[in-house]
Design a protein around this motif. Structure first.
Motif, PDB file in Angstrom:
ATOM      1  N   PRO B   8     -12.454  -3.018   3.980  1.00 49.45           N
ATOM      2  CA  PRO B   8     -12.829  -1.805   2.916  1.00 49.45           C
ATOM      3  C   PRO B   8     -12.790  -2.528   1.409  1.00 49.45           C
ATOM      4  O   PRO B   8     -11.983  -3.037   1.188  1.00 49.45           O
ATOM      5  N   SER B   9     -13.974  -1.484   0.511  1.00 48.01           N
ATOM      6  CA  SER B   9     -13.385  -1.167  -0.886  1.00 48.01           C
ATOM      7  C   SER B   9     -11.671  -0.544  -1.221  1.00 48.01           C
ATOM      8  O   SER B   9     -10.788  -1.352  -2.195  1.00 48.01           O
ATOM      9  N   THR B  10     -11.552   0.669   0.631  1.00 45.40           N
ATOM     10  CA  THR B  10     -10.577   1.022  -0.352  1.00 45.40           C
ATOM     11  C   THR B  10     -10.363   1.158   1.204  1.00 45.40           C
ATOM     12  O   THR B  10     -10.378   1.619   2.076  1.00 45.40           O
ATOM     13  N   LEU B  11      -8.397   1.223   1.107  1.00 43.48           N
ATOM     14  CA  LEU B  11      -7.902   1.555   2.114  1.00 43.48           C
ATOM     15  C   LEU B  11      -6.492   2.497   1.888  1.00 43.48           C
ATOM     16  O   LEU B  11      -5.803   1.889   1.234  1.00 43.48           O
ATOM     17  N   SER B  12      -6.481   3.918   2.460  1.00 44.31           N
ATOM     18  CA  SER B  12      -4.961   4.745   2.422  1.00 44.31           C
ATOM     19  C   SER B  12      -5.045   4.852   3.948  1.00 44.31           C
ATOM     20  O   SER B  12      -5.256   5.363   4.561  1.00 44.31           O
ATOM     21  N   VAL B  13      -3.353   4.776   4.332  1.00 47.22           N
ATOM     22  CA  VAL B  13      -2.915   4.588   5.136  1.00 47.22           C
ATOM     23  C   VAL B  13      -1.479   5.582   5.133  1.00 47.22           C
ATOM     24  O   VAL B  13      -0.521   5.253   3.908  1.00 47.22           O
ATOM     25  N   GLN B  14      -1.153   5.877   6.085  1.00 41.20           N
ATOM     26  CA  GLN B  14       0.310   6.632   5.933  1.00 41.20           C
ATOM     27  C   GLN B  14       1.871   5.605   5.972  1.00 41.20           C
ATOM     28  O   GLN B  14       1.623   4.317   7.152  1.00 41.20           O
ATOM     29  N   GLU B  15       2.597   5.560   5.095  1.00 43.01           N
ATOM     30  CA  GLU B  15       3.687   4.494   5.093  1.00 43.01           C
ATOM     31  C   GLU B  15       4.315   4.364   6.386  1.00 43.01           C
ATOM     32  O   GLU B  15       3.911   4.847   7.823  1.00 43.01           O
ATOM     33  N   GLY B  16       4.456   3.304   7.730  1.00 42.44           N
ATOM     34  CA  GLY B  16       5.023   2.997   8.211  1.00 42.44           C
ATOM     35  C   GLY B  16       3.517   2.544   9.668  1.00 42.44           C
ATOM     36  O   GLY B  16       4.089   1.558  10.254  1.00 42.44           O
ATOM     37  N   PRO B  82       5.487   1.872   0.988  1.00 39.30           N
ATOM     38  CA  PRO B  82       4.612   1.729  -0.683  1.00 39.30           C
ATOM     39  C   PRO B  82       4.976   0.604  -1.539  1.00 39.30           C
ATOM     40  O   PRO B  82       3.930   0.582  -2.057  1.00 39.30           O
ATOM     41  N   GLU B  83       5.773  -0.071  -1.409  1.00 40.98           N
ATOM     42  CA  GLU B  83       5.684  -1.211  -2.020  1.00 40.98           C
ATOM     43  C   GLU B  83       4.421  -2.424  -1.571  1.00 40.98           C
ATOM     44  O   GLU B  83       4.107  -3.530  -2.814  1.00 40.98           O
ATOM     45  N   ARG B 111       0.332   5.867   1.551  1.00 44.88           N
ATOM     46  CA  ARG B 111       0.844   6.841   1.206  1.00 44.88           C
ATOM     47  C   ARG B 111       3.002   7.009   1.401  1.00 44.88           C
ATOM     48  O   ARG B 111       2.903   7.175   2.928  1.00 44.88           O
ATOM     49  N   PRO B 112       3.499   7.452   0.940  1.00 41.45           N
ATOM     50  CA  PRO B 112       4.941   8.014   1.204  1.00 41.45           C
ATOM     51  C   PRO B 112       4.469   8.762   2.645  1.00 41.45           C
ATOM     52  O   PRO B 112       4.202   9.996   2.832  1.00 41.45           O
TER      53      PRO B 112
END
Lengths: 121, 112
Positions: B8-16, B82-83, B111-112
Motif C-alpha cells: 500500500p501507499s501507507t501502512l500503520s501497524v502495532q509494534e510487534g 518503532p524504528e 505504533r508503540p
C-alpha cells in the motif's frame, strides 16, 4: 559496508546562480554513478547515469545543459545545476555501483549518498 | 519501459505485528529486486535484495519473496519496532542497464 558521501548536505542559493554537488565513494571504486532527484513526499526519479571518463547519459526530459555531470575519477562525480531557478529546488541524491559486496548480492548493488537539499530563492 | 507499482501507499501497524509491502513490475527481463528504506531527510538504504534465481531470502526480521511468473515481489517485516517507521521503496532492475526504477513508496508507521 560501502559508503557514499555527498557534499554539501544542504545549500541555499539565489536564482540564476550555479551550484555544484559532489558525490564520493569512500571505500570502493564506483564503476557507475547515478543522480536522482526527489521532490517532497515523492519517489526518486533518475536524472542521469555516468561512467568514469565518459559522457553522462541523461533520462528523457532532463536538460543536459542545465544539469552538468562530470565523472572525473572512479570515486568522484559532480552535478552542477546551472542558472538555478526556484523550480530546481529539490533533494538530489547520488548512488554508486561497483566495488566490494556489502549488504547486497554482489558488486552490482547501488549504494546511496545521504542527499543534498537544494533551495533556490 | 518498466512500470512499477507498489502497495500500500501507507501502512500503520502495532509494534510487534508484521508488515507486508508488495511491488509489481512489468518488465519480464528484470532480474534484480532490491528494497530500500528511507528515513526523513536521508538517502535510501538497501535493506535486502534478491535475484531472479532465488524465490525467498531472509535476514533476521526482514524477508523478501519473489514470484517471477506473476511479476511481483514482497517485503516482509516481522516483529516490527518503532524504528522501522520510514518510507520503503522497491526498485526492480534489469542487469543490462543497471538502472533502478523506483516504486512510489510505502510510508510505514509502527505504533508503540
Amino acid at each position: 559496508g560501502a559508503v557514499v558521501s555527498q557534499h554539501p548536505s544542504w545549500v541555499i542559493c539565489k536564482s540564476g546562480t550555479s551550484v555544484k554537488i559532489e558525490c564520493r565513494s569512500l571505500d570502493f571504486q564506483a564503476t557507475t554513478m547515478f543522480w536522482y532527484r526527489q521532490f517532497p513526499k515523492q519517489s526518486l526519479m533518475l536524472m542521469a547515469t555516468s561512467n568514469e571518463g565518459s559522457k553522462a547519459t541523461y533520462e528523457q526530459g532532463v536538460e543536459k545543459d542545465k544539469f552538468l555531470i562530470n565523472h572525473a575519477s572512479l570515486t568522484l562525480s559532480t552535478l552542477t545545476v546551472t542558472s538555478a531557478h526556484p523550480e530546481d529546488s529539490s533533494f538530489y541524491i547520488c548512488s554508486a555501483r561497483g566495488g566490494l559486496a556489502g549488504a547486497g548480492s554482489g558488486t552490482d548493488t547501488q549504494y546511496f549518498g545521504p542527499g543534498t537539499r537544494l533551495t533556490v530563492l | 519501459g518498466e512500470n512499477v507499482e507498489q502497495h500500500p501507499s501507507t501502512l500503520s501497524v502495532q509494534e510487534g505485528d508484521s508488515a507486508v509491502i508488495k511491488c509489481t513490475y512489468s518488465d519480464s527481463a528484470s532480474n534484480y529486486f532490491p528494497w530500500y528504506k528511507q528515513e526523513l531527510g536521508k538517502g535510501p538504504q538497501l535493506i535486502i535484495d534478491i535475484r531472479s534465481n532465488v524465490g525467498e531470502k531472509k535476514d533476521q526480521r526482514i524477508a523478501v519473496t519473489l514470484n517471477k511468473t506473476a511479476k511481483h515481489f514482497s517485503l516482509h517485516i516481522t516483529e516490527t519496532q518503532p524504528e522501522d517507521s520510514a518510507v520503503y521503496f522497491c526498485a526492480p532492475r534489469m542487469d543490462s542497464s543497471y538502472k533502478l526504477i523506483f516504486g512510489s513508496g510505502t510510508r510505514l508507521l509502527v505504533r508503540p
